[in-house]
Design a protein around this motif. Structure first.
Motif, short mmCIF file in Angstrom:
data_model
loop_
_atom_site.label_atom_id
_atom_site.label_comp_id
_atom_site.label_asym_id
_atom_site.label_seq_id
_atom_site.Cartn_x
_atom_site.Cartn_y
_atom_site.Cartn_z
N ARG A 68 8.19 9.21 16.05
CA ARG A 68 9.59 8.81 16.17
C ARG A 68 10.52 9.95 16.58
N TYR A 69 10.40 11.10 15.95
CA TYR A 69 11.28 12.23 16.26
C TYR A 69 10.50 13.42 16.84
N ALA A 70 9.33 13.14 17.39
CA ALA A 70 8.49 14.22 17.93
C ALA A 70 9.23 15.03 18.98
N ALA A 71 9.99 14.37 19.85
CA ALA A 71 10.71 15.10 20.90
C ALA A 71 11.71 16.07 20.30
N THR A 72 12.36 15.68 19.22
CA THR A 72 13.31 16.58 18.56
C THR A 72 12.60 17.81 18.01
N PHE A 73 11.50 17.60 17.32
CA PHE A 73 10.77 18.73 16.74
C PHE A 73 10.18 19.62 17.82
N ARG A 74 9.73 19.03 18.91
CA ARG A 74 9.18 19.85 20.00
C ARG A 74 10.27 20.67 20.68
N GLY A 75 11.44 20.08 20.87
CA GLY A 75 12.48 20.72 21.66
C GLY A 75 13.48 21.54 20.88
N ALA A 76 13.47 21.43 19.56
CA ALA A 76 14.45 22.14 18.73
C ALA A 76 13.72 22.84 17.58
N PRO A 77 13.19 24.03 17.83
CA PRO A 77 12.41 24.71 16.79
C PRO A 77 13.20 25.06 15.54
N GLN A 78 14.53 25.06 15.64
CA GLN A 78 15.36 25.35 14.46
C GLN A 78 15.44 24.15 13.52
N VAL A 79 15.01 23.00 13.98
CA VAL A 79 15.04 21.79 13.15
C VAL A 79 13.72 21.65 12.40
N ASN A 80 13.80 21.64 11.09
CA ASN A 80 12.60 21.47 10.25
C ASN A 80 12.55 20.13 9.55
N VAL A 81 13.65 19.40 9.60
CA VAL A 81 13.69 18.09 8.94
C VAL A 81 14.63 17.17 9.70
N VAL A 82 14.23 15.91 9.81
CA VAL A 82 15.08 14.85 10.34
C VAL A 82 15.09 13.73 9.30
N ILE A 83 16.28 13.29 8.93
CA ILE A 83 16.42 12.23 7.92
C ILE A 83 17.22 11.08 8.52
N HIS A 84 16.66 9.88 8.44
CA HIS A 84 17.44 8.70 8.80
C HIS A 84 17.85 8.01 7.50
N VAL A 85 19.15 7.67 7.40
CA VAL A 85 19.68 7.17 6.14
C VAL A 85 20.78 6.15 6.42
N HIS A 86 20.92 5.18 5.51
CA HIS A 86 22.02 4.22 5.59
C HIS A 86 22.95 4.45 4.41
N THR A 87 24.21 4.75 4.71
CA THR A 87 25.24 4.93 3.70
C THR A 87 26.44 4.07 4.08
N PRO A 88 27.25 3.63 3.12
CA PRO A 88 28.27 2.62 3.42
C PRO A 88 29.33 3.03 4.43
N TYR A 89 29.94 4.18 4.24
CA TYR A 89 31.11 4.50 5.07
C TYR A 89 30.74 5.19 6.38
N LEU A 90 29.70 6.01 6.38
CA LEU A 90 29.19 6.47 7.67
C LEU A 90 28.68 5.28 8.47
#
Length: 246
Positions: free
Chosen positions: A102-124
């Motif tokens: 799902r987020y492989a492209a992000t991890f491959r292209g952004a070495p500074q990113v170590n975590v990706v979180i998808h979340v549902h919150t009411p106001y965001l």
């Protein structure tokens, strides 16, 4: 088809730590009503020096088993561990490979990113439903980042993972994007840090939504950005982003 090699002790330790951290995050976000009723929270955590990700999700409200379970999958979707499988089922029966892709492209292209979180919150989620960029006008949230807004991911013909890369290219300080008609996706160097920011940014979205009904949200007054960024050591970087007073 050959089975993946056994997982190392270091990786198994990281899996257990990720599950413990996620259990803590789940309790905090649920107790503070930061999560919506569906408990939607999925984290993808980089395994250093590899193309593997640890994928964890919080249980839904209808799940009898409320424990945190983990999947280890490669960027290509090869599953190395699946705790959702019933005892005795082979890894070949797993359907969890999408968590790695799902987020492989992000991890491959952004070495500074170590975590990706998808979340549902009411106001965001409200800003996401309105397709509105979320401006950071809540001091406690602005304090932790040099980004001034969260952009909205609208056109899903472009994979979200690639959209995140475009966002980071435009502004490397951006910590999250809103998913139009959905939730939000946070990304950064560490799981607990991004989770803390989810709570902060959702609180900011709540206050700003209230402010919209009280005459409109106002931008920060003079000196607020300097004050806030000095508190977190960001001022030396941030001072170039503040327009001089004329």
């Amino acid at each position: 088809m050959s089975q993946p090699a056994p997982l190392s002790e270091a990786l198994l330790h990281q899996v257990e730590q990720t599950k413990r951290d996620t259990a803590k995050i789940f309790k905090v976000l649920k107790d503070t009503r930061t999560l919506t009723a569906t408990n939607t929270f999925q984290a993808h955590v980089r395994v250093p020096g590899s193309d593997l990700l640890i994928v964890v999700a919080t249980p839904g409200p209808w799940d009898d088993d409320q424990s945190i379970r983990a999947v280890v999958a490669s960027y290509d979707g090869v599953v190395h561990l699946d705790e959702y499988l019933a005892p005795g089922q082979p890894l070949s029966a797993s359907r969890q490979g999408g968590g790695g892709r799902r987020y492989a492209a992000t991890f491959r292209g952004a070495p500074q990113v170590n975590v990706v979180i998808h979340v549902h919150t009411p106001y965001l989620g409200g800003y996401a439903a309105a397709h509105r960029v979320f401006p950071l006008n809540y001091a406690a949230a602005q304090r932790v980042t040099l980004a001034r807004e969260l952009p909205v991911y609208i056109d899903r013909r472009q994979p979200e993972a690639e959209f995140i890369l475009d966002v980071l290219t435009a502004n490397p300080h951006t910590p999250a994007v809103l998913e139009a008609n959905g939730g939000a996706t946070f990304f950064g160097p560490a799981l607990l840090q991004s989770a803390e920011w989810i709570l902060l940014f959702e609180e900011g979205a709540y206050f700003q939504a209230l402010g919209e009904n009280l005459g409109g949200v106002r931008p920060f007054g003079e000196g607020v950005l300097e004050q806030q960024w000095r508190m977190t050591g960001l001022w030396e970087q941030g001072r170039t982003l503040v327009a001089p007073v004329r």
